[in-house]
Design a protein around this motif. Structure first.
Motif, short mmCIF file in Angstrom:
data_model
loop_
_atom_site.label_atom_id
_atom_site.label_comp_id
_atom_site.label_asym_id
_atom_site.label_seq_id
_atom_site.Cartn_x
_atom_site.Cartn_y
_atom_site.Cartn_z
N GLU A 18 50.23 34.77 48.21
CA GLU A 18 50.50 34.98 46.77
C GLU A 18 51.03 36.38 46.50
OE1 GLU A 18 46.31 34.61 45.82
OE2 GLU A 18 46.72 32.73 44.87
N GLU A 19 51.30 37.14 47.54
CA GLU A 19 51.68 38.54 47.34
C GLU A 19 52.88 38.89 48.22
OE1 GLU A 19 48.12 40.90 47.90
OE2 GLU A 19 47.15 39.97 46.18
N GLN A 59 47.46 41.11 50.82
CA GLN A 59 47.62 39.82 51.52
C GLN A 59 48.76 39.89 52.54
OE1 GLN A 59 47.91 36.45 48.80
NE2 GLN A 59 46.14 37.16 47.62
N GLU A 87 40.24 42.83 47.50
CA GLU A 87 41.47 43.61 47.29
C GLU A 87 41.24 44.75 46.32
OE1 GLU A 87 45.12 41.48 46.67
OE2 GLU A 87 44.39 39.74 47.76
N ARG A 116 45.23 37.70 29.58
CA ARG A 116 45.70 36.72 30.55
C ARG A 116 44.72 36.68 31.73
NH1 ARG A 116 47.05 37.20 36.37
NH2 ARG A 116 47.94 35.17 36.84
N MET A 138 43.99 34.39 35.59
CA MET A 138 44.50 33.38 36.51
C MET A 138 43.97 32.02 36.02
SD MET A 138 44.01 35.27 40.21
CE MET A 138 42.45 36.08 39.84
N TRP A 192 50.98 33.90 37.84
CA TRP A 192 51.44 35.27 38.01
C TRP A 192 52.88 35.43 37.49
CZ3 TRP A 192 50.88 40.16 38.14
CH2 TRP A 192 51.89 40.98 38.65
N ASN A 202 43.33 42.85 37.05
CA ASN A 202 43.80 42.84 38.43
C ASN A 202 43.27 44.09 39.14
OD1 ASN A 202 45.44 40.90 39.90
ND2 ASN A 202 46.78 40.90 38.12
N PRO A 203 43.31 44.12 40.49
CA PRO A 203 42.87 45.34 41.17
C PRO A 203 43.88 46.49 41.00
CG PRO A 203 43.56 43.69 42.76
CD PRO A 203 43.66 43.05 41.41
N TRP A 220 47.29 46.62 42.79
CA TRP A 220 48.26 45.63 42.27
C TRP A 220 48.82 46.09 40.92
CZ3 TRP A 220 50.23 41.28 44.49
CH2 TRP A 220 50.85 40.33 43.66
N TYR A 236 38.44 41.72 43.21
CA TYR A 236 39.45 40.67 43.40
C TYR A 236 39.25 40.18 44.83
CZ TYR A 236 43.70 37.99 43.40
OH TYR A 236 44.59 36.95 43.45
O1 6CS Z 1 47.01 38.10 38.97
C1 6CS Z 1 47.55 37.40 39.81
O2 6CS Z 1 47.95 36.28 39.56
C2 6CS Z 1 47.80 37.99 41.20
N1 6CS Z 1 46.90 39.05 41.51
C3 6CS Z 1 46.76 39.47 42.74
C4 6CS Z 1 46.00 40.69 43.05
N2 6CS Z 1 47.28 38.81 43.77
C5 6CS Z 1 48.07 37.60 43.64
C6 6CS Z 1 47.83 36.94 42.29
O3 6CS Z 1 48.80 35.99 42.02
#
Ligand code: 6CS
Length: 334
Positions: free
Chosen positions: A30-31, A37, A143, A166, A168, A189, A206-207, A210, A231
């Motif tokens: 995803e990164e 990742q 993370e 927002r 996930m 994302w 988010n971390p 990121w 995370y």
């Molecule tokens: O917030 C998200 O969607 C994204 N955050 C991180 C740290 N990794 C991938 C993810 O899609």
């Protein structure tokens, strides 16, 4: 004729056995390659390629669509390995949302290392659960602390009232931000940056590493450290693919996992600190707020409803996981 058929059969057999000796395995995440990742995936790939004839092709974020698309492909066996976080997997595996329950994971770097290296919940309780969904769980790693970035400051649930945050697409994250007093909106994302730019949302979590890498501190410059979660992400293999490997290849995959896992546990904790230092150096507009113990206590109280919602969905197994996470947290702190 018979001889020809035998020769053809042998040739086909040789081709098959060659394929079995040197396969290309696909790995989706995803990164990007320089994110946690990606660094883990690169270590995994290096180990596999240095210790066998197999190769790994890494597909970074976006290469195969959104997270949900990549998981579909992994479950169908089109991809052999996938890194997907509980924030996305949670909709499919409710027990995995334990990693999203607030205040059951540490944020102090040393405690984080111990919790993820030695914790019984993280290391022993999820394998069987992921298996039931066709996935061989290889690694679970952090993370960095989840940080809430907003356009306006907040220090209590009342300040969060009306703020669109927002998350996930995990049902439990929606519960969390409702309990914290905000108005959560789940999105992938790929939609987040646009949503922040157009004020469709007022913030996100988010971390730090990121936030810095994707400029989120410029789009919502108040960074609030609530201490509510790490995370956490997970690396898996398609279970049928894994079961079909020779014992030698299974060992190779496990050794590559251990190699990448040990490396990332130290690196991720360091990256968390690096991210914050970079933001301080490069963004004079950024406001860094760390909630006091008293302010956190209000959110900890609100988190009880989220824990109950988790247990309601994840059942007895979920209750045991949370109990064990709390014990692991105590152990990591002592
Ligand atoms: O917030 C998200 O969607 C994204 N955050 C991180 C740290 N990794 C991938 C993810 O899609």
């Amino acid at each position: 004729m018979h001889k020809t058929l035998t020769a053809l059969g042998l040739a086909a057999g040789m081709a098959l056995s060659t394929a079995a000796i040197a396969d290309e395995w696909r790995y989706a995440m995803e990164e990007g390659l320089t994110d946690p990742q990606g660094l883990y995936a690169t270590k995994f790939k290096e180990y596999i390629e240095e210790n066998s004839d197999h190769t790994i092709k890494i597909y970074p974020v976006g290469a195969l669509g959104e997270s949900a698309d990549a998981m579909e492909q992994a479950l169908a066996g089109l991809i052999q390995f996938i890194d997907q976080s509980p924030g996305f997997t949670g909709a499919m595996i409710p027990e995995a949302e334990a990693f999203l329950v607030p205040y059951v994971q540490p944020t102090d770097p040393e405690e984080v290392r111990r919790y993820f290296k030695e914790g019984k919940a993280v290391n022993e309780m999820f394998h069987e659960i992921y298996r039931e969904h066709g996935l061989e769980l290889l690694s679970v790693f952090p993370e960095g602390e989840q940080v809430v970035t907003t356009k306006k400051p907040f220090r209590n649930p009342e300040d969060l009232a009306g703020m669109k945050i927002r998350t996930m697409p995990s049902p439990l994250l929606l519960e969390t931000y409702k309990a914290f007093g905000a108005s959560p909106i789940a999105m992938s994302w790929g939609e987040l940056i646009g949503a922040l730019k157009t004020n469709m949302v007022d913030g996100q979590e988010n971390p730090t590493i990121w936030i810095e890498a994707y400029d989120l501190d410029n789009l919502a410059p108040v960074l609030t450290y609530t201490g509510h979660a790490q995370y956490t992400t997970a690396v898996m293999a398609n279970a049928d693919f894994y079961d079909g490997l020779s014992d030698e290849d299974k060992k190779l995959v496990q050794d590559a996992t251990a190699h990448a896992h040990n490396w990332i546990l130290d690196a991720a904790v360091e990256m968390d600190e690096t991210g914050l230092n970079k933001i301080k150096e490069t963004n004079p507009e950024a406001v860094i707020n760390r909630l006091t113990d008293e302010e956190r206590a209000v959110f900890i109280e609100r988190a009880k409803a989220v824990e109950e919602a988790y247990i309601e969905k994840a059942g007895e197994r979920g209750r045991k996981i949370i109990e064990q996470m709390k014990k692991d947290l105590e152990a990591a702190r002592s």
